[in-house]
Design an enzyme around this catalytic site. Sequence first.
Site, PDB file in Angstrom:
ATOM      1  N   ASP A  36       7.970 -13.052 -28.367  1.00 44.08           N
ATOM      2  CA  ASP A  36       9.233 -12.373 -28.049  1.00 44.08           C
ATOM      3  C   ASP A  36       9.019 -10.880 -27.796  1.00 44.08           C
ATOM      4  O   ASP A  36       9.928 -10.067 -27.956  1.00 44.08           O
ATOM      5  CB  ASP A  36      10.271 -12.602 -29.156  1.00 44.08           C
ATOM      6  N   HIS A 239     -12.441  -0.983  -8.612  1.00 39.75           N
ATOM      7  CA  HIS A 239     -11.266  -1.175  -9.482  1.00 39.75           C
ATOM      8  C   HIS A 239     -11.680  -1.351 -10.940  1.00 39.75           C
ATOM      9  O   HIS A 239     -11.046  -2.094 -11.689  1.00 39.75           O
ATOM     10  CB  HIS A 239     -10.449  -2.387  -9.011  1.00 39.75           C
ATOM     11  N   ASP A 256     -10.215   8.079 -12.251  1.00 44.77           N
ATOM     12  CA  ASP A 256      -9.105   7.912 -11.308  1.00 44.77           C
ATOM     13  C   ASP A 256      -7.882   7.619 -12.158  1.00 44.77           C
ATOM     14  O   ASP A 256      -7.737   6.507 -12.684  1.00 44.77           O
ATOM     15  CB  ASP A 256      -9.417   6.755 -10.347  1.00 44.77           C
ATOM     16  N   ASP A 267      -1.779  10.553  -8.358  1.00 42.76           N
ATOM     17  CA  ASP A 267      -2.985   9.724  -8.195  1.00 42.76           C
ATOM     18  C   ASP A 267      -4.151  10.672  -7.918  1.00 42.76           C
ATOM     19  O   ASP A 267      -4.312  11.123  -6.783  1.00 42.76           O
ATOM     20  CB  ASP A 267      -2.741   8.744  -7.037  1.00 42.76           C
ATOM     21  N   HIS A 346     -13.874   1.589   1.388  1.00 44.22           N
ATOM     22  CA  HIS A 346     -12.410   1.579   1.327  1.00 44.22           C
ATOM     23  C   HIS A 346     -11.846   2.607   2.288  1.00 44.22           C
ATOM     24  O   HIS A 346     -12.583   3.362   2.919  1.00 44.22           O
ATOM     25  CB  HIS A 346     -11.909   1.804  -0.110  1.00 44.22           C
ATOM     26  N   HIS A 350      -3.475   6.372   1.109  1.00 47.29           N
ATOM     27  CA  HIS A 350      -2.292   5.501   1.164  1.00 47.29           C
ATOM     28  C   HIS A 350      -1.072   6.375   0.935  1.00 47.29           C
ATOM     29  O   HIS A 350      -1.168   7.457   0.364  1.00 47.29           O
ATOM     30  CB  HIS A 350      -2.388   4.396   0.095  1.00 47.29           C
ATOM     31  N   HIS A 357       0.978   3.025  -4.543  1.00 41.86           N
ATOM     32  CA  HIS A 357       0.760   2.597  -3.154  1.00 41.86           C
ATOM     33  C   HIS A 357       2.160   2.410  -2.589  1.00 41.86           C
ATOM     34  O   HIS A 357       2.772   1.350  -2.733  1.00 41.86           O
ATOM     35  CB  HIS A 357      -0.041   1.293  -3.091  1.00 41.86           C
ATOM     36  N   GLU A 380      -8.724  10.395  -0.336  1.00 42.40           N
ATOM     37  CA  GLU A 380      -9.639   9.973  -1.386  1.00 42.40           C
ATOM     38  C   GLU A 380     -10.939   9.338  -0.876  1.00 42.40           C
ATOM     39  O   GLU A 380     -11.227   8.172  -1.146  1.00 42.40           O
ATOM     40  CB  GLU A 380      -8.943   8.995  -2.327  1.00 42.40           C
ATOM     41  N   TYR A 384     -20.530   5.390  -2.809  1.00 44.25           N
ATOM     42  CA  TYR A 384     -20.881   4.475  -3.909  1.00 44.25           C
ATOM     43  C   TYR A 384     -22.254   3.894  -3.592  1.00 44.25           C
ATOM     44  O   TYR A 384     -22.384   3.104  -2.655  1.00 44.25           O
ATOM     45  CB  TYR A 384     -19.828   3.373  -4.039  1.00 44.25           C
ATOM     46  N   ARG A 401     -15.870   9.735  -6.155  1.00 43.26           N
ATOM     47  CA  ARG A 401     -14.637   9.773  -5.357  1.00 43.26           C
ATOM     48  C   ARG A 401     -13.902  11.048  -5.735  1.00 43.26           C
ATOM     49  O   ARG A 401     -13.948  11.469  -6.895  1.00 43.26           O
ATOM     50  CB  ARG A 401     -13.760   8.537  -5.620  1.00 43.26           C
ATOM     51  N   GLU A 403     -10.046  12.662  -5.094  1.00 42.73           N
ATOM     52  CA  GLU A 403      -8.729  12.246  -4.585  1.00 42.73           C
ATOM     53  C   GLU A 403      -7.652  13.271  -4.927  1.00 42.73           C
ATOM     54  O   GLU A 403      -7.501  13.661  -6.087  1.00 42.73           O
ATOM     55  CB  GLU A 403      -8.338  10.891  -5.204  1.00 42.73           C
TER      56      GLU A 403
HETATM   57  N1  GLY Z   1      -5.705   4.607  -8.152  1.00 41.63           N
HETATM   58  C1  GLY Z   1      -5.337   3.785  -7.109  1.00 41.63           C
HETATM   59  C2  GLY Z   1      -5.783   4.337  -5.833  1.00 41.63           C
HETATM   60  O1  GLY Z   1      -6.466   5.328  -5.804  1.00 41.63           O
HETATM   61  O2  GLY Z   1      -5.446   3.844  -4.807  1.00 41.63           O
HETATM   62 MN    MN Z   2      -6.595   6.800  -7.343  1.00 44.57          MN
HETATM   63 MN    MN Z   3      -5.196   6.405  -4.449  1.00 40.05          MN
END
Ligand code: GLY
Ligand code: MN
Ligand code: MN
Length: 434
Positions: A36, A239, A256, A267, A346, A350, A357, A380, A384, A401, A403
């Site tokens: 619950d 991820h 991140d 982000d 990638h 976004h 996103h 971003e 890698y 990365r 961003e």
């Molecule tokens: N943290 C999610 C992205 O960078 O898209």
């Molecule tokens: Mn991110």
């Molecule tokens: Mn992002």
Amino acid sequence: MLTIAPHIARRARLAGLIGQGVAVVATAPEQVRNADNHFPFRYDSTFHYLTAFPEPEAVLVLMAGESPRSILFCREKDMEREIWDGFRHGPDAAKSLFGFDEAYPIARLDELMPSLLENQPSLYSLLGDDVRWDARLIGWVNTVRGRARSGVSAPEQFADLRRLVGNMRLFKDEHELALMRRAAEISRDAHMRAMRTTRPGMFEYQIEAELLHEFCRQGSRSPAYGSIVAGGANACVLHYGDNHAVLADGDLLLIDAGCEYAGYASDITRTFPVNGRFSGPQRAAYEIVLAAQEAAIEACRPGQHWNQPHDAAVRVLVQGMLDLKLLSGTVDGVIESEAYRQFYMHRTGHWIGMDVHDVGDYKQSGAWRVFEPGMALTVEPGLYIRPADGVPEAYWNIGIRIEDDVVITAQGCDNLTAATPKRVDDIEALMLGH
Ligand code: GLY
Ligand code: MN
Ligand code: MN
């Protein structure tokens, strides 16, 4: 403080875009975690965008037409439930406080909806998210169809609200930008706290705790997405979210993480040395990603299209991959063959807003969307480098990365997260305390 005017204005705009018809938007359902216990409630972003109403079990009905009306269905006051679970506005208070024309108990939704749909040409909603919701919409329409002999007509068109609302939410107004700036500041402080705290031998989750502490301390009640705290080779898992490894002296740490503040996401990714000082190979790889990010941010201005920051970043990254001897050939050849995807797989950003996103089309009529003031996006790029034949060992397991979150302005863009250190000297100075 509750600010209602922007939400009322958005309902009026949406009614104008619809023209004739009815839009029905439900907030998100509560989600059971186990037994619950529920996950913390998070409203549906579009519902909140249009209402500011924070409670679960609520539905907005927007009657478009000559004189648009906004109707809220919400939970009734219930002293017993309020003793256990907390305050409920109830329809009467919600109507005046949130600026609705009418409000009714949510328990009356199925009873009242068919009448609201009588003689309306179209029914708009967020279709396809939840089959039970879709079936409920059809059920209401079928009830109206059953009244055909009394001379009423049922909506003939079911329409998805996504594109209309997506195009509204894509352009951030001043109220939204103020909240996004605040989210960005809190996340900046969290990343700086992580940089100051990180030492070899700590666990990734201990650094995650520092981020969460700073978010919550400043009034953000949740991250905008699962925080990635990835030391060494874990940074090459895009991820990664386990966050349970020990941080090794000599490794990089990729974080991140961004808070959600008053419904708006930030982000940010930063990558820094666990021991406070970049090694030669780490620094060489890092400077390439930073240069790629700067080139991409430069391409974020009105008139450029969605893919131009990505193209700019890829070009700089590919030159860097050749310089580091990760790949051989020419810049154009590597871009053409997409061999760079071994190290950069990638995209460069976004849309960002209420959802990390965020909604909004990336293409229109088959062409990349052109930037206009008020659009917010992330930038971003990353690199890698997994162990592989032909890849110099000095770079193995480096994952980087960087961003930031930017808003397109009349002249270019405003980097909301620029004050989060990212130059090598600034990061080292912060971590080494001088
Ligand atoms: N943290 C999610 C992205 O960078 O898209
Ligand atoms: Mn991110
Ligand atoms: Mn992002």
